[in-house]
Design an enzyme around this catalytic site. Structure first.
Site, mmCIF file in Angstrom:
data_model
loop_
_atom_site.group_PDB
_atom_site.id
_atom_site.type_symbol
_atom_site.label_atom_id
_atom_site.label_comp_id
_atom_site.label_asym_id
_atom_site.label_seq_id
_atom_site.Cartn_x
_atom_site.Cartn_y
_atom_site.Cartn_z
ATOM 1 N N GLN A 138 14.133 81.608 67.348
ATOM 2 C CA GLN A 138 14.277 80.333 68.035
ATOM 3 C C GLN A 138 15.522 80.264 68.899
ATOM 4 O O GLN A 138 15.646 79.382 69.761
ATOM 5 C CB GLN A 138 14.314 79.189 67.020
ATOM 6 N N CYS A 144 12.986 74.872 65.219
ATOM 7 C CA CYS A 144 12.384 75.470 64.023
ATOM 8 C C CYS A 144 11.071 74.796 63.656
ATOM 9 O O CYS A 144 10.131 75.445 63.203
ATOM 10 C CB CYS A 144 13.369 75.400 62.858
ATOM 11 N N HIS A 279 15.264 72.283 58.000
ATOM 12 C CA HIS A 279 14.834 73.504 58.666
ATOM 13 C C HIS A 279 13.358 73.760 58.403
ATOM 14 O O HIS A 279 12.915 73.800 57.250
ATOM 15 C CB HIS A 279 15.672 74.675 58.147
ATOM 16 N N ASN A 296 10.930 83.054 58.373
ATOM 17 C CA ASN A 296 11.924 82.292 59.121
ATOM 18 C C ASN A 296 11.762 82.572 60.617
ATOM 19 O O ASN A 296 10.971 83.431 61.019
ATOM 20 C CB ASN A 296 13.332 82.652 58.631
#
Length: 330
Positions: A138, A144, A279, A296
């Site tokens: 990102q 996110c 997140h 992630n």
């Protein structure tokens, strides 16, 4: 030289040494850090030297943490793409880029009913099953939430249409403000699903990621994926989350704290604030009684090649079961 003694516990980046580093050993680790895929490089010698000094301090901290661990913690620290940042710098980056907004009380479209689901197997890995696109990054944008949204859609599309396609985070950043999202200043996965239900979503190749807020160009593509509905999972229910994750990847929110900075592997079991979700990530599997596997959006130079395992599956580690949902697609 010395590579096994220095760093090769799990993924080649764990700092595993009992004694202090020599200058040559620091330099060996620094060279490995600079070889990471997402490393930005340095424009001046003074910048390089400053970052090298910070890096050495971080390596000292990681080495001491790993050496002093008496088994309380089941994860390790070491070289990540953030290893040349101070704690304050990383904390500032987290505040800037961890862009999940608080869950709205009236968001739920449908609540997941685990009683109608088949029995969950002991282990699930949607990465190995082919339902998860490669790790993305990102950058400096608080998007996110958009990566979590596309991850849920990509998994649903794979399971429905038997093809793995990458969809556009940038279109969500640029175009879903009417649904409540704020681009690089944050958003919510359910609001992303709302947008894709109304407008569809371009393929990544047609609307590539820029990492900054831009002008909406939804008309730049003709072929889009469409969400038909989405389902929320009861807040805090790890059993329902496990049941749902047995059937598909799940968009979730977590508290990503300071110990994520140099996480390189193992099952993360440090304290988190389950009430401070900030997140957006993607739950891509689990091992019953052991851990959750999470994708992630910080590139492959972080964690287990871009993934983290969180303590579970009966534990709501970092609040991962507090704001979970998944879409259905055409």
């Amino acid at each position: 030289m010395l590579w096994t003694a220095l760093a090769a516990v799990a993924f080649g980046r764990v700092v595993n040494k009992e004694t202090e580093f020599t200058n040559e050993e620091y330099w060996t680790l620094w060279q490995h850090f600079q070889s990471l895929e997402d490393h930005p490089g340095y424009s001046t010698i003074s910048d390089h030297d400053e970052r090298y000094g910070i890096f050495k301090k971080n390596m000292d901290f990681a080495r001491q943490f790993n050496a002093d661990n008496d088994g309380t913690y089941t994860f390790q620290l070491g070289i990540t793409i953030f290893a040349d940042q101070t704690r304050d710098e990383f904390e500032s980056w987290l505040k800037k880029t961890n862009g999940v907004k608080p869950q709205k009380t009236n968001t739920a479209r449908t609540l997941y009913d685990a009683s109608t689901a088949p029995e969950a197997p002991a282990t699930v890995d949607w990465v190995k099953a082919g339902a998860v696109t490669p790790i993305k990054n990102q950058g400096q944008c608080g998007s996110c939430w958009a990566f979590s949204t596309t991850g849920g859609i990509e998994g649903a599309n794979f399971l429905k249409n038997h093809v793995l396609s990458s969809f556009s985070e940038q279109e969500l950043v640029d175009c879903s403000g009417a649904e409540g999202n704020q681009g690089c200043d944050g958003g919510l996965m359910d609001d992303g699903f709302d947008f894709v239900e109304k407008s569809g979503l371009c393929f990544e190749s047609a609307y590539p990621y820029k990492g900054t807020d831009g002008t909406c160009k939804s008309s730049s593509c003709t072929s889009k994926v469409k969400v038909t509905t989405y389902t929320d999972i009861a807040k805090g229910s790890t059993s329902d989350l496990m049941s749902a994750a047995a059937q598909r990847p799940i968009s979730i929110a977590v508290d990503a704290n300071m110990f994520w900075q140099m996480y390189t592997g193992g099952i993360f079991n440090h304290r988190c604030n389950a009430n401070k979700l900030d997140h957006g990530v993607l739950l891509v599997g689990y091992t019953s009684g052991e851990s959750w596997k999470v994708k992630n959006s910080w590139g492959t130079g972080w964690g287990e090649e871009g993934y983290i395992r969180l303590k579970g599956t009966d534990a709501n580690t970092c609040g991962l079961a507090n704001s979970a949902s998944f879409p259905a697609v055409q």
